[in-house]
Motif scaffolding. Structure first.
Motif, PDB file in Angstrom:
ATOM      1  N   ILE A  76       0.833  -1.202   0.000  1.00  0.00           N
ATOM      2  CA  ILE A  76       0.000   0.000   0.000  1.00  0.00           C
ATOM      3  C   ILE A  76       0.867   1.251   0.000  1.00  0.00           C
ATOM      4  N   VAL A  77       1.973   1.215   0.756  1.00  0.00           N
ATOM      5  CA  VAL A  77       2.854   2.388   0.780  1.00  0.00           C
ATOM      6  C   VAL A  77       3.442   2.633  -0.605  1.00  0.00           C
ATOM      7  N   ALA A  80       0.670   3.957  -2.822  1.00  0.00           N
ATOM      8  CA  ALA A  80       0.292   5.323  -2.449  1.00  0.00           C
ATOM      9  C   ALA A  80       1.354   6.319  -2.897  1.00  0.00           C
ATOM     10  N   GLY A  81       2.619   5.910  -2.843  1.00  0.00           N
ATOM     11  CA  GLY A  81       3.683   6.794  -3.312  1.00  0.00           C
ATOM     12  C   GLY A  81       3.516   7.127  -4.779  1.00  0.00           C
ATOM     13  N   VAL A  83       0.781   6.883  -6.523  1.00  0.00           N
ATOM     14  CA  VAL A  83      -0.460   7.647  -6.732  1.00  0.00           C
ATOM     15  C   VAL A  83      -0.207   9.130  -6.481  1.00  0.00           C
ATOM     16  N   THR A  84       0.573   9.428  -5.436  1.00  0.00           N
ATOM     17  CA  THR A  84       0.888  10.827  -5.155  1.00  0.00           C
ATOM     18  C   THR A  84       1.646  11.457  -6.323  1.00  0.00           C
ATOM     19  N   PHE A  88       0.433  14.624  -8.683  1.00  0.00           N
ATOM     20  CA  PHE A  88       1.226  15.822  -8.990  1.00  0.00           C
ATOM     21  C   PHE A  88       1.315  16.061 -10.491  1.00  0.00           C
ATOM     22  N   LEU A 103     -11.680  13.425  -6.535  1.00  0.00           N
ATOM     23  CA  LEU A 103     -11.447  12.484  -5.451  1.00  0.00           C
ATOM     24  C   LEU A 103     -10.932  11.136  -5.935  1.00  0.00           C
ATOM     25  N   PHE A 104     -11.242  10.784  -7.182  1.00  0.00           N
ATOM     26  CA  PHE A 104     -10.923   9.424  -7.612  1.00  0.00           C
ATOM     27  C   PHE A 104      -9.456   9.214  -7.941  1.00  0.00           C
ATOM     28  N   PRO A 106      -6.758  10.175  -5.741  1.00  0.00           N
ATOM     29  CA  PRO A 106      -6.201   9.531  -4.543  1.00  0.00           C
ATOM     30  C   PRO A 106      -6.797   8.140  -4.294  1.00  0.00           C
ATOM     31  N   LEU A 107      -8.024   7.930  -4.756  1.00  0.00           N
ATOM     32  CA  LEU A 107      -8.655   6.630  -4.490  1.00  0.00           C
ATOM     33  C   LEU A 107      -8.082   5.510  -5.358  1.00  0.00           C
ATOM     34  N   VAL A 109      -5.356   4.416  -4.891  1.00  0.00           N
ATOM     35  CA  VAL A 109      -4.650   3.625  -3.871  1.00  0.00           C
ATOM     36  C   VAL A 109      -5.439   2.379  -3.502  1.00  0.00           C
ATOM     37  N   VAL A 110      -6.755   2.534  -3.333  1.00  0.00           N
ATOM     38  CA  VAL A 110      -7.549   1.412  -2.866  1.00  0.00           C
ATOM     39  C   VAL A 110      -8.232   0.676  -4.022  1.00  0.00           C
TER      40      VAL A 110
END
Lengths: 242, 192
Positions: A76-77, A80-81, A83-84, A88, A103-104, A106-107, A109-110
């Protein structure tokens, strides 16, 4: 690579045979939410594909280092990295897409496709194979999202990729571009795919499979299905423990 | 007071998380076959949403203080995952009865998009702490309501033999969801 699966097969299986959103029914949330137009669908698909390829590569490299017990948080880390990073990049270069996906992003990630591929494929295979798997699955996701998005845009607004079509754009069916239309067009797309699968002698998915849980990765089996029957099994097991 | 009520009604009915915003579709479709599990899942989601908001909202303040707000995604998902795991452990130890009925669902919603979604949208909307909590409560209640209605619809669908072959199984469930979503569109404009 011991099982002698050709590189081409790895690349193409995600596009048609194991298309994540239409055959495996994974990642239903972005499939429904970001397909109000073809551009949005394609943007979401490409963003998710970028994250999927990068995370597959990194996870297949780290698979031997990561201890088994904490592998899901580690994945997940990593995801998430990336995705960030994508967030950007979108904000900097295609701000309009960034605003409309909102919103979708950042989502991602999941998104169960990404975590699922990390667990089922990238952690067990080499770097090249994992990258190819990421490309194939990502392309399959992108294509189906673009396809659904194009249909919804065509019927809902009378445009394709923003270009207005003569007669249709004067008589748009607004509802198709709104929430109920999303469910309905997706239902029709799955119905078509299921018909094709059955006519080829296959068996379409009768449940929502792994899409019912974002932790699909952690159950490990391809045909996993966390539906009620499985939940009951867990319940019984937990009851026995207590 | 009226302000909070507006947020609550708005998020439960007008902008229902599942039916209007497509968040948390996975458990909505996956665990709505039986009423019992639908209710269990719904209550667990309300619980986790409130908990996650209570934890992540102050953390965003800390991130902003150090000007590392861009780490939001990574930090939030890790905090939520750790928190849910922790709560499950505490529940198992001290509230075994509650754990037996809700505990099963907790690991499933660790990385549910509705939970992460509500945390991020609370920040994006610029809600204060109380508003954020009300918003999460509403999002959870909306999810529970949608789950309960939908499990009733699915029971009607089950054993129905009039469905065209192509639409049997998953597609007809999606069509049912489309109709429910259409019904919820009727609430549009309820709150300004």
């Amino acid at each position: 690579m011991g099982n002698k699966v050709s590189k081409l097969a790895i690349l193409t299986k995600g596009i048609i045979k194991e298309n994540p959103s239409l055959v495996l029914l994974l990642g239903t949330c972005p499939t429904l939410a970001t397909t109000s137009s073809a551009i949005n669908g394609a943007g979401m698909g490409i963003s998710a594909m970028a994250v999927l390829i990068c995370s597959n590569i990194v996870i297949s490299l780290l698979a031997k280092i990561i201890p088994d017990k904490v592998r899901i948080p580690c994945y997940i880390v990593v995801i998430a990295g990336f995705v960030t990073l994508v967030q950007f990049l979108l904000q900097a270069f295609v701000n309009s897409l960034y605003e409309s996906l909102g919103l979708f992003i950042p989502l991602i990630v999941v998104n169960c496709i990404i975590l699922g591929r990390a667990e089922m494929f990238a952690s067990k295979n080499g770097v090249v194979d994992s990258a190819l798997d990421g490309i194939g699955m990502g392309l399959g996701f992108t294509l189906s999202l673009t396809f659904i998005g194009a249909i919804r845009e065509l019927l809902g607004a009378g445009t394709i990729f923003g270009f207005a079509l003569p007669w249709i754009s004067e008589h748009p069916m607004m509802i198709i571009a709104l929430a109920p239309g999303g469910f309905f067009v997706y239902a029709c797309a799955i119905a078509i795919v299921n018909t094709i699968i059955s006519s080829n002698g296959g068996k379409p998915r009768d449940g929502f499979g792994c899409s019912s849980c974002a932790m699909s990765g952690s159950c490990g089996t391809e045909g996993c299905s966390v539906d009620v029957s499985k939940l009951e099994k867990i319940e019984i097991k937990k009851g026995a423990e207590a | 007071m009226g302000h909070y009520l507006t947020i609550l009604v708005g998020i439960i009915l007008v902008n229902n998380y599942v039916l209007a915003q497509f968040l948390g579709i996975c458990p909505f479709l996956g665990v709505s076959k039986k009423l019992d599990s639908a209710i269990g899942m719904g209550i667990a989601v309300i619980f986790v949403m409130l908990l996650a908001t209570a934890a992540t909202w102050p953390i965003m303040g800390i991130l902003n203080y150090f000007e590392i707000g861009y780490l939001q995604t990574i930090v939030f998902i890790l905090v939520i995952a750790a928190l849910v795991q922790f709560v499950e452990m505490v529940m198992k130890k001290f509230l075994p009865a509650l754990h037996k009925s809700l505990g099963v669902y907790l690991p499933l919603i660790t990385t549910n998009c509705a939970v992460l979604g509500v945390c991020i949208s609370n920040i994006d909307e610029g809600y204060n702490y109380l508003e954020a909590l009300v918003n999460s409560l509403g999002a959870g209640i909306g999810f529970l309501i949608a789950m309960i209605i939908f499990s009733g619809m699915r029971r009607k669908l089950e054993g129905n033999t009039d469905i065209p072959v192509a639409f049997q199984g998953v597609p007809i469930t999606m069509v049912a969801a489309a109709i429910l979503s259409l019904a919820f569109m009727g609430f549009g404009g309820l709150v300004g």
